[in-house]
Write an enzyme that holds these catalytic residues in place. Structure first.
Site, PDB file in Angstrom:
ATOM      1  N   GLU A   4       0.825  -1.206   0.000  1.00 56.05           N
ATOM      2  CA  GLU A   4       0.000   0.000   0.000  1.00 56.05           C
ATOM      3  C   GLU A   4       0.861   1.259   0.000  1.00 56.05           C
ATOM      4  O   GLU A   4       1.916   1.305   0.636  1.00 56.05           O
ATOM      5  CB  GLU A   4      -0.888   0.026   1.246  1.00 56.05           C
ATOM      6  CG  GLU A   4      -1.876  -1.108   1.284  1.00 56.05           C
ATOM      7  CD  GLU A   4      -2.729  -1.100   2.535  1.00 56.05           C
ATOM      8  OE1 GLU A   4      -3.631  -1.928   2.630  1.00 56.05           O
ATOM      9  OE2 GLU A   4      -2.472  -0.263   3.429  1.00 56.05           O
ATOM     10  N   CYS A  33       3.103   8.486   1.554  1.00 57.18           N
ATOM     11  CA  CYS A  33       3.454   7.502   2.587  1.00 57.18           C
ATOM     12  C   CYS A  33       3.748   6.186   1.875  1.00 57.18           C
ATOM     13  O   CYS A  33       2.907   5.698   1.106  1.00 57.18           O
ATOM     14  CB  CYS A  33       2.285   7.351   3.561  1.00 57.18           C
ATOM     15  SG  CYS A  33       2.543   6.057   4.792  1.00 57.18           S
ATOM     16  N   CYS A  78       4.190  -7.321   7.946  1.00 53.57           N
ATOM     17  CA  CYS A  78       5.049  -6.794   9.016  1.00 53.57           C
ATOM     18  C   CYS A  78       5.132  -7.813  10.148  1.00 53.57           C
ATOM     19  O   CYS A  78       4.149  -8.485  10.459  1.00 53.57           O
ATOM     20  CB  CYS A  78       4.477  -5.476   9.539  1.00 53.57           C
ATOM     21  SG  CYS A  78       5.559  -4.664  10.720  1.00 53.57           S
ATOM     22  N   CYS A 110       2.026  -5.103  16.002  1.00 48.57           N
ATOM     23  CA  CYS A 110       1.345  -4.045  16.765  1.00 48.57           C
ATOM     24  C   CYS A 110      -0.144  -4.394  16.816  1.00 48.57           C
ATOM     25  O   CYS A 110      -0.762  -4.647  15.780  1.00 48.57           O
ATOM     26  CB  CYS A 110       1.570  -2.684  16.126  1.00 48.57           C
ATOM     27  SG  CYS A 110       3.319  -2.278  16.014  1.00 48.57           S
ATOM     28  N   CYS A 148      -2.968  -2.674  14.574  1.00 44.86           N
ATOM     29  CA  CYS A 148      -2.643  -2.441  13.160  1.00 44.86           C
ATOM     30  C   CYS A 148      -3.161  -3.584  12.294  1.00 44.86           C
ATOM     31  O   CYS A 148      -2.994  -4.758  12.631  1.00 44.86           O
ATOM     32  CB  CYS A 148      -1.127  -2.313  13.018  1.00 44.86           C
ATOM     33  SG  CYS A 148      -0.592  -2.251  11.306  1.00 44.86           S
ATOM     34  N   LEU A 191       5.743   5.840  19.792  1.00 40.13           N
ATOM     35  CA  LEU A 191       5.852   5.467  21.210  1.00 40.13           C
ATOM     36  C   LEU A 191       4.530   4.869  21.689  1.00 40.13           C
ATOM     37  O   LEU A 191       4.502   3.801  22.269  1.00 40.13           O
ATOM     38  CB  LEU A 191       6.225   6.703  22.032  1.00 40.13           C
ATOM     39  CG  LEU A 191       6.993   6.437  23.315  1.00 40.13           C
ATOM     40  CD1 LEU A 191       8.303   5.727  23.044  1.00 40.13           C
ATOM     41  CD2 LEU A 191       7.248   7.738  24.057  1.00 40.13           C
ATOM     42  N   CYS A 196      -2.896   1.606   7.722  1.00 42.66           N
ATOM     43  CA  CYS A 196      -2.102   0.737   6.873  1.00 42.66           C
ATOM     44  C   CYS A 196      -2.545  -0.713   6.996  1.00 42.66           C
ATOM     45  O   CYS A 196      -2.897  -1.198   8.041  1.00 42.66           O
ATOM     46  CB  CYS A 196      -0.611   0.903   7.148  1.00 42.66           C
ATOM     47  SG  CYS A 196      -0.048   0.306   8.716  1.00 42.66           S
TER      48      CYS A 196
HETATM   49  S1  SF4 Z   1       2.011  -0.278  12.996  1.00 45.67           S
HETATM   50 FE1  SF4 Z   1       1.660  -2.063  11.659  1.00 45.67          FE
HETATM   51  S2  SF4 Z   1       3.046  -1.788   9.907  1.00 45.67           S
HETATM   52 FE2  SF4 Z   1       3.723  -0.374  11.526  1.00 45.67          FE
HETATM   53  S3  SF4 Z   1       5.287  -1.538  12.661  1.00 45.67           S
HETATM   54 FE3  SF4 Z   1       3.339  -1.930  13.716  1.00 45.67          FE
HETATM   55  S4  SF4 Z   1       2.530  -3.835  12.780  1.00 45.67           S
HETATM   56 FE4  SF4 Z   1       4.142  -3.020  11.433  1.00 45.67          FE
END
Ligand code: SF4
Length: 364
Positions: free
Chosen positions: A100, A115, A122, A126, A129, A228, A350
């Site tokens: 993306e 972006c 990934c 997180c 996300c 953070l 994202c």
């Molecule tokens: S926010 Fe999503 S894309 Fe960014 S580092 Fe964390 S898991 Fe990976």
């Protein structure tokens, strides 16, 4: 020939010589490629006909249109445009995977911010996300990152604007794919190619301390943003599993070193999640952490992505709570802003577009 986006001037010089052309064409070819956003009519340039035909036959046409036979550049798999002009592109790579890229129009009518992604998927996990749910698939090459910039350049041009800034805040953790990220930045920022300039590029990280130090050592002098999202290790570890590896103090110490090495104030990204990290006490704790540091806090409104990996349905902090958090920081001398949400109705967080496209292919 490898896609032009994978070449530096030097590597293209070698390639041209190996194919019987003059090395001196390389700089012109690459300049034309970057200026046109990757979509060049080679026959219109003053190049030897054999070289123009070679480039037209095997060069990538770029993502806005399907590439010619033999092209290895990405193609556009989907495009979503929000009412505020925020445009999300899903680019299909040569191996069928997708990334993306997002274009966000600036209030100044002639500019956009871009972006880009640094990895397919990934590994950071997180919890809030959407990217994290498909896991890590592979690193992007420098050329695949450059292609995203060129796609943004074409999108911006189509609406009468230009790319003014570029952030590595899409899919992936840039510090875990640092060499291709640095190689792409070198080309995007080079005067004779992308011409964006170091100051217009921001690399974002969840706080990979060795990566922050390596970025400082690279001498590229780009902006650094650190996500953070919590002022204490326990809350952070819930939200960002990498938080267990590097503590808040350790990350801020690395940010201090980055700032000292580059002279650039670091941006602290903080996504406000209702009832998780948005209390006045947490704002005061963040202000204490940043006291004496010349850092700038960007408060982000969360863009909901459904149930998280841990089964949590996160919600954005309310406008009143966000204002209160901001006031707590500012009252203590912290430079802070609330970032305006962009493209809410088009799954601008994202990983969302890709996740939906994998489930049901979209029309561009
Ligand atoms: S926010 Fe999503 S894309 Fe960014 S580092 Fe964390 S898991 Fe990976």
């Amino acid at each position: 020939m490898a896609p032009l986006s994978e070449h530096t001037v030097e590597s293209l010089e070698s390639r041209l010589v190996a194919e019987g052309f003059r090395a001196s064409h390389a700089a012109r070819v690459l300049r034309a490629f970057y200026t046109a956003g990757g979509d060049v009519d080679w026959t219109a340039l003053r190049l030897p006909r054999a070289l123009a035909e070679r480039l037209a036959a095997s060069g990538p046409a770029g993502p806005a249109v399907a590439g010619p036979a033999g092209s290895t550049g990405p193609t556009l798999a989907a495009r979503q445009v929000a009412s505020d002009g925020t445009t999300k592109l899903l680019l299909r790579l040569a191996d069928g995977r997708a990334v993306e890229t997002v274009m966000m129009p600036d209030d100044r009518g002639d500019r956009v911010a871009g972006c880009v992604s640094s990895q397919v998927g990934c590994a950071m996990g997180c919890d809030f996300c959407a990217t994290t749910r498909t896991g890590f698939e592979r690193n992007l090459t420098a050329g695949e990152i450059v292609e995203q910039f060129l796609a943004l350049r074409r999108e911006a041009r189509a609406v009468g604007r230009r790319v003014q800034t570029l952030v590595f805040m899409g899919m992936g953790e840039p510090m875990l794919n640092l060499e291709p990220v640095l190689a792409a930045v070198r080309r995007i920022a080079a005067n004779e190619l992308g011409g964006l300039g170091w100051r217009q590029v921001t690399v974002s990280t969840v706080g990979i301390v060795p990566g922050i130090d390596a970025l400082a050592a690279s001498g590229l002098n780009v902006h650094l943003a650190v996500s953070l999202h919590a002022p204490d290790d326990a809350t952070r570890a819930r939200l960002l599993p990498m938080g267990r590896r590097f503590g808040v103090e350790e990350i801020l110490a690395a940010a201090d070193r980055y700032q000292a090495a580059t002279g650039r104030p670091v941006t602290v990204q903080y996504c406000l999640l209702q009832g998780v990290n948005d209390s006045p006490a947490q704002a005061r704790q963040l202000a204490r952490l940043l006291a004496g540091r010349r850092m700038h806090v960007n408060l982000l409104r969360y863009n909901p992505t459904g149930l998280s990996l841990r089964g949590v349905e996160y919600a954005p902090a309310s406008a009143a709570v966000t204002d209160g958090f901001l006031a707590e920081l500012r009252d203590r001398g912290v430079v802070a802003h609330v970032r305006r949400p962009r493209g809410r109705e088009i799954e601008a967080a994202c990983g969302q577009l890709r996740r939906r496209a994998e489930a049901a292919p979209l029309q561009s």
